[in-house]
Design an enzyme around this catalytic site. Structure first.
Site, PDB file in Angstrom:
ATOM      1  CG  HIS A  82     -13.466   3.055   3.199  1.00  0.00           C
ATOM      2  ND1 HIS A  82     -14.277   3.962   3.843  1.00  0.00           N
ATOM      3  CD2 HIS A  82     -12.202   3.427   3.452  1.00  0.00           C
ATOM      4  CE1 HIS A  82     -13.513   4.854   4.458  1.00  0.00           C
ATOM      5  NE2 HIS A  82     -12.256   4.552   4.238  1.00  0.00           N
ATOM      6  NE  ARG A  98     -11.381  12.604   3.892  1.00  0.00           N
ATOM      7  CZ  ARG A  98     -11.110  11.293   3.919  1.00  0.00           C
ATOM      8  NH1 ARG A  98     -12.045  10.432   4.265  1.00  0.00           N
ATOM      9  NH2 ARG A  98      -9.923  10.860   3.599  1.00  0.00           N
ATOM     10  CG  ASN A 136      -1.872   1.118   1.301  1.00  0.00           C
ATOM     11  OD1 ASN A 136      -1.821   2.018   0.457  1.00  0.00           O
ATOM     12  ND2 ASN A 136      -2.743   1.103   2.295  1.00  0.00           N
ATOM     13  NE  ARG A 172      -6.223   1.605   0.001  1.00  0.00           N
ATOM     14  CZ  ARG A 172      -6.211   2.813   0.543  1.00  0.00           C
ATOM     15  NH1 ARG A 172      -5.093   3.330   1.004  1.00  0.00           N
ATOM     16  NH2 ARG A 172      -7.312   3.502   0.634  1.00  0.00           N
ATOM     17  CD  GLU A 182      -9.242  -1.817   3.887  1.00  0.00           C
ATOM     18  OE1 GLU A 182      -8.784  -1.699   5.042  1.00  0.00           O
ATOM     19  OE2 GLU A 182      -9.550  -0.854   3.177  1.00  0.00           O
TER      20      GLU A 182
END
Ligand code: ADP
Length: 408
Positions: free
Chosen positions: A181, A242, A7, A92, A393
């Site tokens: 996601h 956010r 990643n 990823r 993941e």
């Protein structure tokens, strides 16, 4: 098959070495401050429980990959004898635009398409490109697979992904809901479907990935029908920093009032809002929950409670609206940092939801913290099953990579 999962961020590179035949994690680690002074690697050999931290110059991602391989093959802290024991690399990738609804092996043609997605996620895409290049330099000829955060959401119907803006902007700029996601939502929804013990085609699941970034997804029959993140990860529920969904008219209004540039307002909505914006003291749910548990005498209590109340309110709205969209609900799943570790939030979200068929088992909910396995937190009588399922993941990336390599 031994798969190295990578990643790559702009100045970091996380990795895991996984055997997909036995789902065993051999080693994991992080190269940090790549291209910056003070670069370091943190490496963990799982079976021996050895952790090492070492400062080492890394001018680019190829240097980082070289160090990763050195650590993986080291007689002391490593877990393999040579690079030959790594069959492939799985990356990823944050954005695959409308090009990819599945994982794919990296080719020159794929590389060109990824470059076309750059506009949607410039920082991430540039970092991924450096990661691919680094792997190619250090492990030439090794198959590399790409697993996209957006792919799982590509099953949404146009009514879920087209924004009611002038249609020309979708055609010209690709402005639409993509969602993020996806790998996590795919993993936990598939695990949940297995637990429900009925054919995937008949399942109706809402997955809540609640971490520093958060998104909620409606998965009907194994396919995404809607998701809370949108054109960018800014949309949806309140997050660490956010804002999530707000009235879009607030953007030009604030720009005018505060004399802000597009970059400045973007920065405020992405980096200074959410938990941090509301509490004005922390973006981290642990700090916020500490203030709530400390009680009203804590100076941060009121705002912390407000921040968590907002998230609870929004999550209830998403779960309810997604149940309506799917014409039913079999299960709700909580995952990621907060979803897996906050009985407080889960308890708030799942209370007063009896009309939907949700009944929480308070004791099970309290005990579901830092679990490595799925755990049911709804009562035996609850019509809707509520589960905490730790996301993984990396395992999905490793398995997709192994499947692609076996096919070719
Ligand atoms: P990211 O989106 O960066 O992958 P994570 O999924 O790691 O984020 O989630 C980070 C969030 O999870 C932080 O707000 C952190 O406080 C929260 N978190 C982690 N552990 C706990 C815990 N034990 N209790 C409450 N929140 C936790």
């Amino acid at each position: 098959m031994n798969i190295l999962v990578v990643n790559a961020g702009s100045s970091s590179l996380k990795y895991q070495l996984i055997d997909t035949d036995t789902d065993t994690l051999f080693a994991k680690g992080l190269c940090d401050r790549i291209g910056i002074e003070g670069s370091k690697i943190e490496h963990k050999q799982i079976a021996k429980g050895i952790k090492v931290k070492k400062e080492s110059p890394m001018k680019d991602h190829a240097d980082a990959m070289k160090l990763v391989v050195e650590h993986l093959t080291d007689p002391e802290v490593g877990c393999i004898k040579s690079m030959d024991e790594i069959q492939a690399i799985g990356h990823r990738v944050v954005h695959g635009g409308e090009y990819y609804s599945k994982s794919i092996l990296l080719t020159d043609e794929v590389l060109e398409k990824i470059k076309l997605c750059r506009d949607f996620a410039p920082l991430h895409t540039d970092a991924h490109l450096m990661g691919f290049k680094g792997c190619l330099e250090i492990m030439p000829g090794k198959p590399q697979a790409l697993v996209f955060d957006t792919a799982f959401h590509q099953t949404m119907a146009p009514e879920a992904y087209i924004y009611p803006l002038p249609y020309a902007y979708y055609e010209k700029y690709g402005i639409r809901r993509y969602g993020m996601h996806g790998t996590s939502h795919r993993y936990v929804s598939a695990e949940m479907a297995k637990l429900l013990g009925k054919p995937v085609e008949e399942t109706k699941i809402v997955t809540c990935h609640i971490g520093n970034g958060s998104s909620v997804t409606a998965v009907k029959g194994g396919k995404v029908v809607d998701t809370s993140m949108g054109f960018t990860p800014l949309a949806g529920v309140e997050m660490g920093t956010r804002c999530g969904d707000i009235d879009p008219a607030i953007v030009p209004y604030l720009m005018e009032k505060e004399n802000l540039s597009p970059a400045e307002i973007n920065n405020i909505m992405n980096k200074k809002s959410g938990f941090l914006g509301v509490t004005e003291f922390s973006s981290d749910s642990r700090d916020i929950e500490d203030a709530i548990f400390a009680g009203p005498t804590d100076p941060n209590y009121e705002r912390s409670k407000l921040a968590v109340d907002i998230l609870k309110h929004e999550l209830k709205k998403y779960i309810g609206s997604y149940a309506a969209l799917m014409n039913g609900l079999d299960a709700v799943v909580f995952t990621a940092g907060i979803g897996e570790n906050s009985p407080l939030l889960r308890g708030m979200v799942c209370s007063d939801m009896e009309y939907l068929g949700i009944e929480l088992d308070a004791a099970a909910n309290e005990s579901a913290v830092h679990q490595s396995d799925a755990i049911r937190i709804s009562t035996a009588d609850s019509k809707v099953s509520v589960y905490v399922i730790p996301t993984n993941e990396e395992l999905v990336i490793a398995k997709d990579t192994a499947a692609l390599v076996s096919k070719n």
